[in-house]
Design a protein around this motif. Sequence first.
Motif, short mmCIF file in Angstrom:
data_model
loop_
_atom_site.label_atom_id
_atom_site.label_comp_id
_atom_site.label_asym_id
_atom_site.label_seq_id
_atom_site.Cartn_x
_atom_site.Cartn_y
_atom_site.Cartn_z
N TYR A 1 0.85 -1.18 0.00
CA TYR A 1 0.00 0.00 0.00
C TYR A 1 0.89 1.24 0.00
O TYR A 1 1.55 1.54 0.99
N ARG B 1 0.86 5.26 -0.63
CA ARG B 1 -0.03 6.42 -0.70
C ARG B 1 -1.48 5.94 -0.71
O ARG B 1 -1.96 5.47 0.29
N THR B 2 -2.17 6.05 -1.82
CA THR B 2 -3.57 5.61 -1.84
C THR B 2 -3.80 4.45 -2.79
O THR B 2 -4.93 4.16 -3.17
N LYS C 1 -6.94 0.49 -6.31
CA LYS C 1 -7.35 1.27 -5.14
C LYS C 1 -8.24 0.47 -4.19
O LYS C 1 -8.41 0.85 -3.03
N LYS D 1 -2.90 4.01 8.39
CA LYS D 1 -3.35 3.50 7.09
C LYS D 1 -4.53 2.54 7.27
O LYS D 1 -5.48 2.56 6.49
N HIS E 1 -7.57 4.63 8.00
CA HIS E 1 -8.06 5.30 6.78
C HIS E 1 -8.85 4.33 5.90
O HIS E 1 -9.94 4.66 5.41
N SER F 1 -12.90 4.58 5.32
CA SER F 1 -13.36 4.91 3.96
C SER F 1 -14.45 3.97 3.48
O SER F 1 -15.23 4.32 2.57
#
Length: 254
Positions: A175, A177-178, A190, A224, A227, A231
């Motif tokens: 993983y 960044r995004t 993603k 992470k 997040h 999400s």
Amino acid sequence: MDYFFQIDTLLLNPHFCLVLEVKNYSGHLYFDGDYKQLIRTKDDKKDIFDCPIQQVKRQVFHLSKIIELNKLPTIPIESLVVFTHPKAHIESSPNYYEALKMVIKSPLLSERISDLYRKYSKQVYSPKEIKKMVRTLKKYNEPYDPNLIKKYEIDPKHLFNGVLCPICETNTMEYIRTNWKCPICNTTSKKEHIAALTDYALLISTTISNKECKEYLKLTSSSKAYHLLSSLNFPYTGSTKSRIYHLDSLISDK
């Protein structure tokens, strides 16, 4: 009962039952009547989902069986698929008449309920029978946790942690960044963690903590994990540090 089913929302009154399948999808949503599927187009990407109309029809069937098994009076059971996102653009194939009848956006819900009260003016359940119905549903209510590890006596040490590359199928993605990225073939994604969390829900548990997510997905930091879980809008219990996320939505109707 030797099977499980899940109802998002059930409205029960003396005249009728109303089963609601609630979705928060955005984008262009197309109900395909030929193959009974939902196609979402968003940001030039297409995703295929199980048709929520078929989901809610199964829920109605199972609910009617519970009523029958417990010798409760037969009561009309209606169902609706409700989309709550304001940016959902809904269309259906011309032959999918159930979509026109059953699929609505949330602002229309109160109007549809009023229509049902006018349609079913006769009282079917007495207050006593309503209470019995509630007790019956509470009796059957239990979280679906397949616990396949226990069922098939799998040693957890043999499970593969991490997010598998959909191309290589044997390599763990990183993983960055995004994005998830495969260090071997450079495939990026993603959303590949969703498949991994679905496996976790099926094999290990329908609940997961931030720490467990970090370890299972092989993430480099707790932030992470937080997040990614946040999400996906999973329901959760507990405060920020002790928060437990509920993954039941990943395995509904599987």
